[in-house]
Structures are given as structure tokens and as C-alpha cells.
Design a protein around this motif. Structure first.
Motif, short mmCIF file in Angstrom:
data_model
loop_
_atom_site.label_atom_id
_atom_site.label_comp_id
_atom_site.label_asym_id
_atom_site.label_seq_id
_atom_site.Cartn_x
_atom_site.Cartn_y
_atom_site.Cartn_z
N GLU A 26 0.83 -1.22 0.00
CA GLU A 26 0.00 0.00 0.00
C GLU A 26 0.86 1.26 0.00
N ALA A 27 2.03 1.19 0.64
CA ALA A 27 2.92 2.35 0.68
C ALA A 27 3.72 2.49 -0.62
N GLY A 28 3.64 1.45 -1.47
CA GLY A 28 4.41 1.50 -2.72
C GLY A 28 5.91 1.42 -2.49
N ARG A 29 6.29 0.80 -1.38
CA ARG A 29 7.71 0.67 -1.06
C ARG A 29 8.11 -0.80 -1.07
N LEU A 30 9.41 -1.03 -1.32
CA LEU A 30 9.92 -2.39 -1.44
C LEU A 30 10.77 -2.78 -0.23
N ALA A 31 10.43 -3.92 0.39
CA ALA A 31 11.33 -4.55 1.36
C ALA A 31 11.89 -5.79 0.65
N LEU A 32 13.15 -5.70 0.24
CA LEU A 32 13.82 -6.82 -0.45
C LEU A 32 14.58 -7.61 0.63
N VAL A 33 14.01 -8.73 1.03
CA VAL A 33 14.52 -9.44 2.21
C VAL A 33 15.40 -10.62 1.81
N GLY A 34 16.42 -10.87 2.61
CA GLY A 34 17.32 -12.00 2.36
C GLY A 34 18.19 -11.78 1.14
N MET A 35 18.82 -10.59 1.02
CA MET A 35 19.56 -10.24 -0.21
C MET A 35 21.06 -10.21 0.01
N GLY A 36 21.60 -11.20 0.78
CA GLY A 36 23.05 -11.36 0.86
C GLY A 36 23.49 -12.40 -0.15
N VAL A 37 24.40 -13.28 0.30
CA VAL A 37 24.81 -14.37 -0.60
C VAL A 37 23.93 -15.60 -0.38
N GLU A 38 23.70 -15.96 0.88
CA GLU A 38 22.81 -17.06 1.26
C GLU A 38 22.10 -16.65 2.52
N PRO A 39 20.87 -16.24 2.50
CA PRO A 39 20.01 -16.09 1.33
C PRO A 39 20.46 -14.92 0.46
N GLY A 40 20.02 -14.89 -0.80
CA GLY A 40 20.33 -13.80 -1.70
C GLY A 40 20.70 -14.36 -3.05
#
Lengths: 406, 406
Positions: free
Chosen positions: A136-150
Motif C-alpha cells: 500500500e505504501a508503494g515501497r519495497l522490502a527486499l529481504v534475504g539479499m546477501g549471498v545465502e540467502p540472496g
């Protein structure tokens, strides 16, 4: 793009060193509870020092972080702290209207009755519960974005899009042949976190059962890692990929196995058996009289700080995703992987391999967001995005990935 | 005879319970740094309470102990503290003109250059250095008079006197099948002392080389223990018998092996590898801020107190001496042993087996000194005395010994 990096430990410092070489962002504020650490990470960046500044931040104080984001007019918060601080930082970014990236998700809690069979609170549950608010806020939470996870999740998406028609099993496999001169036993990553992830009940996904847990160190297998690392014994460990991949990629089974090796598994078992893995304090005598100390903190205090071991480390670390399925009616099995040689990362960046490999991925992701190649709103994992541009960008960063048909 | 018992822990308490049933002494003063512990040990004695009294004593204060001995007109000091207090108590007895008994000897220090090949300061060296002073005073220091050392040394003397013409090897062998309900890992004896003796370089005696040391856990062998205990893996451990027996008994080789079992050895190895066996403090955070804590103290604080585990323990413990040599021109091999069943010692004395087995031997030795059957002056081990009356007295105490021809 203006970035607030929270956490100036080993990974945060590597982030500044890698980002300093890329022009995609305008400014990066490096914030830490210890201001001198933040200043040291800014100094470590070296090139383009005018694009970096240091600030104090208490990662547990959601309101203060939101204020800092607004004051510094940051578009995105990159969380490089330990997983205890995921929820306040995630909340602060949403409150301040910023995007958010992390490299580990909100913590799990075991099932109260059958911890080694059923999931309780899963990794990331607390974050996914708030997905609608982010959308609803139009914002992105990109979670787990290292190497593992990622990166391991990007590999899974790449396999589904370009290498397979159907996928029977996806198994993230992590292994290394790192040694540390002068130490019989010196983990290359935070022992506090290693104990947490290795002694929690490992989680497995199967399409007909959903998520479930097992005993620690279950399903041991010897996996042959590429580029000279060779065979290492791997066991199931609780890890974010098992929770993320099935949300966007169709697969019969998803697992994560860590190449701990027999000796490390034995060490962890003994720590558990003696109760030395516990975080609840015990009473012990000290120079200040009887005090309450967490046994796990004492174990960490007895071991060297992994971030300081780069100069004494030798060997390579490998992160990757093994996939089995069919393509054009025929069986196929591949291992997609990324190897970092400690000698190379020390020479090029002054960072030890494990820390550098973790840090390069969120920087590349920030670049794809800054250039608009990746865009989205809500709480999303790396496999929600097109994999090819990310993998090409890694190669452009000088750290190519590999594919082994098996 | 008036006795000063110093130390009212598990062994001290068992001493009062056993001695209460024997008329040989007039009075026993039970002294401890914690007066309430001393009072509890007096109360535990039960029978003939008028023969016991409690006192405060700081075992590290040689002058204060000497004063207490004089004030209480004690003929003998029985040391039931841990080995750190051997020297002040030994000195206090000599100063006060009392006899002295202990169950462990003065501590060793590793050879500074080649700790796993040569002896440095040996167990008991500091005591034997003062032998002349004891002889001149006409007083007896009977050292190592528990079960091991103690009864094991009596067995060696008995074998030499009555069972063999020549002795090739004497090997003390200790094993148990004790388990503790509700605990995966719960040592039946002080973990602090167990770490000390098991991780110090083990000492071995050979008639042509004298005393020398080896790597920890050397020369593993499986020894078959009697009375249903069965086979247990035993390894070399630093122990007093190896230093005592060759002084009075002629043998080609003397060893001490402890039936630690593979799991316990593994646990000790991991503790050493992580530096958790260290006594030198490390800095760690606590509820009182950063403090200095000895890792070994923290390990002990995480484990249950062995003296409190009697009700949850099951099984038997065996102490004994294996001897190989010749008799009447023929090869002979025997194992002389003493087994205590925890169920029996709990029912009869309310003491767990390992603690009771340690305590019964110095009480029997005191009785032989009180009745004049054993007499001597100087610093002497149990094997300096006639073995038969001691072994007969054990049987009279209701805890017979055994002999297995092999």
C-alpha cells in the motif's frame, strides 16, 4: 539514490569498500552504535570519500532510525546488523517511506510441542505479515539479499526461468576449505549466529507437506564443491532460502545444507550437550564477584573475532544452488555457484572471503534498484526478480558465477 | 584420637557418615570455609553427635589452621579439600605437630620446553621435598590415601607381597557404568578436577627411563571391568599412583588409565580446542558490565553439582589395580578391585558411589593409625604400609574387595 547503511561490522565495512567503486548512488550514510566503527568503515571506503558519511544509530530504536532516514533524505535502508535488529529497522524504513534491504530475515521460534517436526514461528514470518502495508505504501522490502540467502535465491529463479521445465528439488549447498593459521578452531563467521542457525531445528519444504522441521544436522550428505574445494559433509540447517524459494519458484522439495564438516558438527553437539550454547545467563564467579553471564557469550569471548582473521585465512568459500528436474523431456541436474578465494578478496578489497561474498550481493541489488532494472513494492525475496541482470552485474563486478552440469 | 577434618563437601560429608559408625576416634572437628556446610556435615553424621563439632576454617591460611589444630588438640588433620589447598594444610599439620592425611597430592606443572615428553614439577614433589622435616618431627604425612590414589596403591603393595615374585607392569584402571537420569552429560566427579587431571600431560613410569610424560589420552585400550560394568575405553591420565608406587614397589612399568569412554574424551578435546578448559580469565559481558571470568569456572557453572546427583544416578563404579608378572616361575596376571553400587551407597549412607568410595579409605586408614596397626614417620604413600590389615578392615566395613585372575 541516498542509502542508509546500518551496521559497520565486517559485512558493513565490505559494503562501503565495494560500493565506493560504483557510481550508481549519490550518498551513503554509514551508521553504527559505535560511531568510531562507522567512521572507520567510511575511511575504509577509500575512493570518493565525499559520497560517504558516518552517523551514530541505535538499531533497536525504530523511531530514531526513522528520524535519521528522514533527516538524511535516504531512499533506502541497507541492514547489515545481526538478525536481532531486523524488525526495528524494517519498521523504521516503512515509517520513513524508504525502501529496505536485509541479508537475514526476522528470527524463528521453535514449535512449543514438537520442535523437531513442526514449524513454530518461521524465519521472516514477522516480515511477511506486514506485506500489505508495504504494498500500500508503494515501497519495497527486499529481504534475504546477501549471498545465502540472496544469490542462492537468484540462482533458483534463474534455473526455473532458463534451465528447467520442471523442478523436482532445489538444494542450497554451502561449503569451504578455509583454514586459519595458528588456530585449531576459528570459525570464519560469527559463532553466535552459527550456533543460532545450526542448533535451531532445520526447516525443509515439500510441495505436498509444506514446511516442516527435523532434528539438527539431519540428512547428512557429502557434496563435491567446485574449484578445488572438493567433498565436504553437509547437513540440514535452518536457513531463509527454504522459506523464500517456494513462494516464487515451483519445486517438489527445497532444502538448505551447510558444509560444516564432521569436526564442526561435533563441536556444536558438545556445546549443546554441556549447555554452553544457551543465551540465558548462569551465575559464575568473576573478578567482580558473582555475576550473570550468557554461556554463548563466553564461548564467543574465547574465540578470535572472525572479521580480524583475513590475513591468516587460506582457501575458498563456495555458495550455490543445486537443482534437479527435467528440460525438454530429459533429466537434468546442475549446480549454480559462486566461489571467492580469500587471497583474492584480501588483495582486492582487504576483506576476508566470507564477509566480502555476503556484502557484494546487496550492493549489486541496490544498483539494479537505482537504475530501475529491478522494481517492485511489498515484501519480496530475491527470486521475485529477473535473475539474468543480477548475474550479469556480478560478472561486471569482477566476481563471476559458475554452472556445473552433473 | 582427635581428628581435624578440613573440607565439608561431598567427600567430607561422606567421611563423617562413615566415621560415625566406628568407635576408634574420640572427636572429629569438621571445618569448612562455609560454616553452614561444616554444620550440615556434622548433622549428617547422625549417630554419636557428641563426637563431632563444626568450625570455620580457611584452608589457604596455614597459620590459622595450625592454631586450630593446637586449640582443638587434634592428633591428625584429614584434608578433604581440593588439591589447591594441599600445601598450606600439609604445612599447618607439621607446624602444629599433627599427623596428616590427604587424598590427592600437591599439584604438577608441565615441563616448560617438552611438556608431552618430560616431567616438569611432578604431583607430590613439593610434599616429598619436605620429607626430612617430617621424619625429624616424628610425624606421619600419609599422602594419596583416598581410593585412587589410596586403595589402588594398597592393592599394588598386596600384589608385590603376596601374589607375585616379579612384577612386569602395574596398571591402575578405573571404570564405571554410571548414568544420571535427566542429563545427557553430568560428570560424577568435580569437572574442574577432571579437566585438570585429564588435560595435563599423563605421566608414565618405566624402570629403565624413570618418569616421563605423553600426549593427553595416550595408549587407549579397552579394559573389561568386573561385576557387570563390562568393557570401557581407558586412556593414560596424570595420577598420583604412577608417582607413588615405584617409590616402594619394584615394577618394570606403572601406568594409570581412566575409563573416560569415547564420548567424554571427545568432550574434553572440544573444551581444550575452544580454550574453554582455561583457568586464566577472559573478558565477557555480564549483568554487571564487562567482567573477567575463568572459562573453566563457566563450564562448571553450566553443569549440575556432582554431589547432588546421587538420587538420579544408576550403576556401579570400579577402582582397581591390574598386575602382570610371575609367581613360582609362571606368568600371572590379576586385577584387584573394589566396586561400589550407587544404589547400595545411597541406601546405606545417603552418598553417591564415587564420593563414598573415595571417603571410606581415609577413615579406614585413620582407624589403623589409631589402633597402632599402621605407624610411621615422614612423607609416605599407602604402599609403604602392610596391605593385609587394610584390606581386611574394608571387608569389616561391609565393602569387600575382589581379585580376578586373568
Amino acid at each position: 539514490m541516498r542509502v542508509l547503511l546500518v551496521g559497520a561490522g565486517g559485512v558493513g565495512t565490505a559494503v562501503t569498500r565495494i560500493a565506493a567503486r560504483r557510481p550508481f548512488f549519490e550518498h551513503m550514510v554509514v551508521a553504527d552504535y559505535d560511531l568510531s566503527r562507522a567512521q572507520a568503515a567510511v575511511a575504509a571506503a577509500g575512493r570518493t570519500p565525499e559520497r560517504f558519511s558516518a552517523a551514530f544509530a541505535d538499531a533497536s530504536d525504530e523511531a530514531a532510525i526513522a528520524t535519521l532516514l528522514r533527516e538524511q533524505r535516504c531512499d533506502v535502508l541497507l541492514n547489515a546488523t545481526d538478525p536481532r535488529f531486523v524488525m526495528p529497522l524494517f519498521g523504521a524504513a516503512l515509517a520513513a517511506g524508504a525502501h529496505y534491504l536485509d541479508m537475514a530475515m526476522s528470527l524463528s521460534a521453535p514449535h512449543p510441542g514438537t520442535p523437531y517436526a513442526e514449524c513454530g514461528v518461521k524465519l521472516g514470518d514477522a516480515q511477511f505479515e506486514r506485506a500489505t502495508a508495504w504494498e500500500e505504501a508503494g515501497r519495497l522490502a527486499l529481504v534475504g539479499m546477501g549471498v545465502e540467502p540472496g544469490l542462492s535465491d537468484v540462482f533458483a529463479r534463474y534455473a526455473a526461468d532458463e534451465l528447467f521445465d520442471t523442478i523436482e528439488e532445489i538444494g542450497v549447498r554451502d561449503g569451504a576449505d578455509l583454514t586459519v593459521e595458528g588456530y585449531d578452531f576459528a570459525p570464519s563467521f560469527s559463532i553466535w549466529t552459527t550456533i543460532e542457525e545450526c542448533l535451531n531445528p532445520p526447516v525443509v519444504y515439500e510441495s505436498d507437506r509444506g514446511w516442516f522441521t527435523t532434528e539438527p544436522f539431519s540428512e547428512p550428505e557429502v557434496f563435491d564443491f567446485p574449484e578445488g574445494i572438493g567433498p565436504v559433509e553437509c547437513v540440514n540447517v535452518e536457513h531463509e532460502e527454504v522459506l523464500l524459494i517456494p513462494r516464487w519458484v515451483t519445486a517438489g522439495r527445497v532444502t538448505f545444507k551447510y558444509g560444516l564438516g564432521e569436526e564442526f558438527i561435533n563441536t556444536l553437539r558438545v556445546l549443546r550437550q554441556l549447555g554452553l550454547d544457551r543465551t540465558e545467563p548462569v551465575t559464575v564467579r568473576s573478578d567482580a564477584g558473582p555475576v550473570r553471564v550468557s554461556p554463548r557469550d563466553l564461548v564467543a569471548a574465547c574465540l578470535p573475532d572472525p572479521a580480524t582473521l583475513g590475513e591468516r585465512m587460506h582457501g575458498k568459500t563456495c555458495a550455490g544452488t543445486w537443482v534437479r528436474g527435467t528440460k525438454d523431456g530429459r533429466d537434468r541436474e546442475v549446480y549454480l555457484y559462486h566461489v571467492v578465494d580469500n587471497q583474492w578478496s584480501m588483495r582486492e578489497y582487504g576483506c576476508q572471503a566470507v564477509v566480502w561474498q555476503t556484502a557484494v550481493n546487496p550492493v549489486a541489488a541496490l544498483e539494479l534498484l537505482a537504475t530501475g532494472v529491478w522494481r517492485g513494492a511489498g515484501v519480496l525475496g530475491p527470486e521475485a526478480f529477473d535473475a539474468r541482470p543480477f548475474l550479469d552485474l556480478l560478472t561486471e563486478y569482477g566476481t563471476p558465477w559458475g554452472l556445473r552440469e552433473q
